[in-house]
Scaffold this active site. Structure first.
Site, PDB file in Angstrom:
ATOM      1  N   ASN A 220       8.232  -5.329  -0.685  1.00 52.56           N
ATOM      2  CA  ASN A 220       8.034  -4.155   0.155  1.00 52.56           C
ATOM      3  C   ASN A 220       6.554  -4.105   0.489  1.00 52.56           C
ATOM      4  O   ASN A 220       5.735  -3.641  -0.311  1.00 52.56           O
ATOM      5  CB  ASN A 220       8.475  -2.867  -0.560  1.00 52.56           C
ATOM      6  CG  ASN A 220       8.400  -1.670   0.375  1.00 52.56           C
ATOM      7  OD1 ASN A 220       7.827  -1.754   1.469  1.00 52.56           O
ATOM      8  ND2 ASN A 220       8.964  -0.552  -0.033  1.00 52.56           N
TER       9      ASN A 220
ATOM     10  N   PRO B 293       0.796  -1.222   0.000  1.00 50.69           N
ATOM     11  CA  PRO B 293       0.000   0.000   0.000  1.00 50.69           C
ATOM     12  C   PRO B 293       0.834   1.279   0.000  1.00 50.69           C
ATOM     13  O   PRO B 293       1.863   1.359   0.665  1.00 50.69           O
ATOM     14  CB  PRO B 293      -0.826  -0.097   1.299  1.00 50.69           C
ATOM     15  CG  PRO B 293      -0.096  -1.083   2.148  1.00 50.69           C
ATOM     16  CD  PRO B 293       0.556  -2.049   1.193  1.00 50.69           C
ATOM     17  N   ASN B 294       0.327   2.226  -0.764  1.00 55.88           N
ATOM     18  CA  ASN B 294       0.866   3.594  -0.858  1.00 55.88           C
ATOM     19  C   ASN B 294       2.154   3.711  -1.663  1.00 55.88           C
ATOM     20  O   ASN B 294       2.635   4.815  -1.892  1.00 55.88           O
ATOM     21  CB  ASN B 294       1.058   4.221   0.540  1.00 55.88           C
ATOM     22  CG  ASN B 294      -0.256   4.280   1.300  1.00 55.88           C
ATOM     23  OD1 ASN B 294      -1.239   4.789   0.765  1.00 55.88           O
ATOM     24  ND2 ASN B 294      -0.303   3.741   2.494  1.00 55.88           N
TER      25      ASN B 294
ATOM     26  N   HIS C  19      12.628  -2.466   2.625  1.00 55.82           N
ATOM     27  CA  HIS C  19      12.071  -1.143   2.917  1.00 55.82           C
ATOM     28  C   HIS C  19      13.002  -0.079   2.369  1.00 55.82           C
ATOM     29  O   HIS C  19      14.232  -0.189   2.502  1.00 55.82           O
ATOM     30  CB  HIS C  19      11.888  -0.943   4.428  1.00 55.82           C
ATOM     31  CG  HIS C  19      11.030  -2.003   5.022  1.00 55.82           C
ATOM     32  ND1 HIS C  19       9.674  -2.038   4.844  1.00 55.82           N
ATOM     33  CD2 HIS C  19      11.353  -3.116   5.717  1.00 55.82           C
ATOM     34  CE1 HIS C  19       9.187  -3.105   5.448  1.00 55.82           C
ATOM     35  NE2 HIS C  19      10.185  -3.788   5.978  1.00 55.82           N
ATOM     36  N   ILE C  20      12.409   0.937   1.784  1.00 56.35           N
ATOM     37  CA  ILE C  20      13.183   2.045   1.233  1.00 56.35           C
ATOM     38  C   ILE C  20      13.855   2.811   2.376  1.00 56.35           C
ATOM     39  O   ILE C  20      15.031   3.157   2.305  1.00 56.35           O
ATOM     40  CB  ILE C  20      12.247   2.968   0.422  1.00 56.35           C
ATOM     41  CG1 ILE C  20      11.666   2.194  -0.769  1.00 56.35           C
ATOM     42  CG2 ILE C  20      12.960   4.242  -0.021  1.00 56.35           C
ATOM     43  CD1 ILE C  20      10.486   2.897  -1.452  1.00 56.35           C
ATOM     44  N   SER C  21      13.091   3.088   3.411  1.00 58.98           N
ATOM     45  CA  SER C  21      13.605   3.842   4.557  1.00 58.98           C
ATOM     46  C   SER C  21      14.174   2.881   5.609  1.00 58.98           C
ATOM     47  O   SER C  21      13.891   1.675   5.577  1.00 58.98           O
ATOM     48  CB  SER C  21      12.466   4.665   5.172  1.00 58.98           C
ATOM     49  OG  SER C  21      11.454   3.802   5.678  1.00 58.98           O
TER      50      SER C  21
ATOM     51  N   TYR D 231      11.211   9.047   1.362  1.00 58.45           N
ATOM     52  CA  TYR D 231      11.232   8.002   0.326  1.00 58.45           C
ATOM     53  C   TYR D 231      11.939   8.418  -0.965  1.00 58.45           C
ATOM     54  O   TYR D 231      12.095   7.597  -1.864  1.00 58.45           O
ATOM     55  CB  TYR D 231       9.789   7.572   0.007  1.00 58.45           C
ATOM     56  CG  TYR D 231       9.089   6.966   1.211  1.00 58.45           C
ATOM     57  CD1 TYR D 231       9.525   5.756   1.736  1.00 58.45           C
ATOM     58  CD2 TYR D 231       8.014   7.606   1.826  1.00 58.45           C
ATOM     59  CE1 TYR D 231       8.908   5.196   2.849  1.00 58.45           C
ATOM     60  CE2 TYR D 231       7.390   7.059   2.936  1.00 58.45           C
ATOM     61  CZ  TYR D 231       7.838   5.854   3.440  1.00 58.45           C
ATOM     62  OH  TYR D 231       7.229   5.302   4.539  1.00 58.45           O
TER      63      TYR D 231
ATOM     64  N   ARG E  38       5.084  11.107  -2.420  1.00 48.24           N
ATOM     65  CA  ARG E  38       4.808  10.798  -1.015  1.00 48.24           C
ATOM     66  C   ARG E  38       6.059  11.052  -0.161  1.00 48.24           C
ATOM     67  O   ARG E  38       7.099  10.410  -0.389  1.00 48.24           O
ATOM     68  CB  ARG E  38       4.432   9.313  -0.932  1.00 48.24           C
ATOM     69  CG  ARG E  38       4.331   8.761   0.451  1.00 48.24           C
ATOM     70  CD  ARG E  38       4.290   7.235   0.427  1.00 48.24           C
ATOM     71  NE  ARG E  38       4.007   6.731   1.749  1.00 48.24           N
ATOM     72  CZ  ARG E  38       4.241   5.487   2.132  1.00 48.24           C
ATOM     73  NH1 ARG E  38       4.738   4.600   1.296  1.00 48.24           N
ATOM     74  NH2 ARG E  38       3.956   5.107   3.355  1.00 48.24           N
TER      75      ARG E  38
ATOM     76  N   ARG F  79      12.835   5.045  12.661  1.00 44.94           N
ATOM     77  CA  ARG F  79      11.584   5.806  12.575  1.00 44.94           C
ATOM     78  C   ARG F  79      10.683   5.489  13.786  1.00 44.94           C
ATOM     79  O   ARG F  79      11.157   5.042  14.823  1.00 44.94           O
ATOM     80  CB  ARG F  79      10.914   5.500  11.225  1.00 44.94           C
ATOM     81  CG  ARG F  79      11.811   5.911  10.034  1.00 44.94           C
ATOM     82  CD  ARG F  79      11.153   5.651   8.700  1.00 44.94           C
ATOM     83  NE  ARG F  79       9.934   6.450   8.538  1.00 44.94           N
ATOM     84  CZ  ARG F  79       9.007   6.195   7.603  1.00 44.94           C
ATOM     85  NH1 ARG F  79       9.164   5.185   6.769  1.00 44.94           N
ATOM     86  NH2 ARG F  79       7.936   6.956   7.512  1.00 44.94           N
TER      87      ARG F  79
ATOM     88  N   ALA G  39       3.043  -0.647   4.980  1.00 44.69           N
ATOM     89  CA  ALA G  39       2.548  -0.704   6.359  1.00 44.69           C
ATOM     90  C   ALA G  39       2.035  -2.096   6.748  1.00 44.69           C
ATOM     91  O   ALA G  39       1.997  -2.421   7.943  1.00 44.69           O
ATOM     92  CB  ALA G  39       1.450   0.334   6.551  1.00 44.69           C
TER      93      ALA G  39
ATOM     94  N   GLU H 220      12.583  -9.283   2.472  1.00 43.63           N
ATOM     95  CA  GLU H 220      11.795  -8.139   2.958  1.00 43.63           C
ATOM     96  C   GLU H 220      12.581  -6.865   2.689  1.00 43.63           C
ATOM     97  O   GLU H 220      13.769  -6.778   3.023  1.00 43.63           O
ATOM     98  CB  GLU H 220      11.560  -8.301   4.467  1.00 43.63           C
ATOM     99  CG  GLU H 220      10.875  -7.093   5.084  1.00 43.63           C
ATOM    100  CD  GLU H 220      10.736  -7.200   6.603  1.00 43.63           C
ATOM    101  OE1 GLU H 220      10.893  -8.310   7.152  1.00 43.63           O
ATOM    102  OE2 GLU H 220      10.485  -6.153   7.224  1.00 43.63           O
TER     103      GLU H 220
ATOM    104  N   HIS I  32       3.919  -4.284   9.246  1.00 44.43           N
ATOM    105  CA  HIS I  32       3.805  -4.112  10.700  1.00 44.43           C
ATOM    106  C   HIS I  32       2.478  -4.618  11.264  1.00 44.43           C
ATOM    107  O   HIS I  32       2.267  -4.558  12.469  1.00 44.43           O
ATOM    108  CB  HIS I  32       3.970  -2.621  11.049  1.00 44.43           C
ATOM    109  CG  HIS I  32       5.074  -1.942  10.283  1.00 44.43           C
ATOM    110  ND1 HIS I  32       6.395  -2.338  10.387  1.00 44.43           N
ATOM    111  CD2 HIS I  32       5.062  -0.933   9.365  1.00 44.43           C
ATOM    112  CE1 HIS I  32       7.137  -1.575   9.579  1.00 44.43           C
ATOM    113  NE2 HIS I  32       6.350  -0.723   8.948  1.00 44.43           N
TER     114      HIS I  32
HETATM  115  C1  DQA Z   1       8.177   1.245   3.936  1.00 46.67           C
HETATM  116  C2  DQA Z   1       8.220   1.490   5.445  1.00 46.67           C
HETATM  117  C3  DQA Z   1       6.856   1.233   6.071  1.00 46.67           C
HETATM  118  O1  DQA Z   1       6.914   1.462   7.467  1.00 46.67           O
HETATM  119  C4  DQA Z   1       5.829   2.168   5.458  1.00 46.67           C
HETATM  120  O2  DQA Z   1       4.549   1.902   6.000  1.00 46.67           O
HETATM  121  C5  DQA Z   1       5.807   2.127   3.981  1.00 46.67           C
HETATM  122  C6  DQA Z   1       7.086   2.062   3.270  1.00 46.67           C
HETATM  123  C7  DQA Z   1       9.508   1.616   3.264  1.00 46.67           C
HETATM  124  O3  DQA Z   1       9.684   1.230   2.111  1.00 46.67           O
HETATM  125  O4  DQA Z   1      10.354   2.281   3.861  1.00 46.67           O
HETATM  126  O5  DQA Z   1       4.761   2.241   3.358  1.00 46.67           O
HETATM  127  O6  DQA Z   1       7.943  -0.141   3.714  1.00 46.67           O
END
Ligand code: DQA
Length: 151
Positions: free
Chosen positions: A79, A10-11, A105-107, A23, A18, A112, A82, A103, A85
């Protein structure tokens, strides 16, 4: 030729606009290009997808699991956004299929908010990569290629 699934939750369709301070400014189309170049370098085929829907992501993990069982898959770069979590369903899908999954994650989620520090995917992932920005996608594909014996 084996296939890599790169699945985005998502997102991630909003990449580029965003929270660019978190990101970056690359769009999801830019990320797909990065992945495509990485796969070409390793002689792998790419399936690149994004969904905002948990059940759709579960279905794609199942599909990847069937291709894994058929010997067609190098693995999945995931990726989950959210859902990382929150989703026991995604944890169960990865565990139930036995698919090789990175797994991603960009960040750096550990730098965080506390609610991003727990992952339902990490215990069932082969490896976890975070904090490299979108370059992490190509690094994850490099890592998968290093795990997979040539077809
Ligand atoms: C994310 C980190 C997640 O906590 C967040 O909800 C995202 C992006 C990342 O790529 O850093 O949507 O997965």
């Amino acid at each position: 030729m084996k296939t890599v699934y790169v699945l985005n939750g998502p997102n991630l369709n909003l990449l580029g606009t965003r929270e660019p301070a978190v990101y970056g400014s690359a769009t999801l189309a830019d990320v797909e290009r990065l992945c495509s170049e990485a796969c070409t370098r390793h002689g792998l085929a790419l399936e690149f997808r994004q969904s905002n829907h948990e059940g759709q992501l579960v279905d794609w993990i199942h599909e990847a699991g069937r291709r894994h069982a058929a010997g067609e898959l190098a693995g999945v770069v995931f990726n989950a956004g959210a859902y990382t979590h929150t989703s026991i369903a995604l944890h169960d899908a990865v565990k139930g299929t036995g698919v090789t999954l990175i797994e991603l994650h960009i960040s750096n989620v550990h730098a965080r908010e506390a609610f991003r520090h727990h992952s339902y995917l990490s215990p069932v992932a082969r490896a976890v990569l975070c904090g490299f920005g979108v370059a992490g996608y190509a690094l994850a594909i490099d890592g998968l290629a290093a795990m997979v014996p040539p077809a």
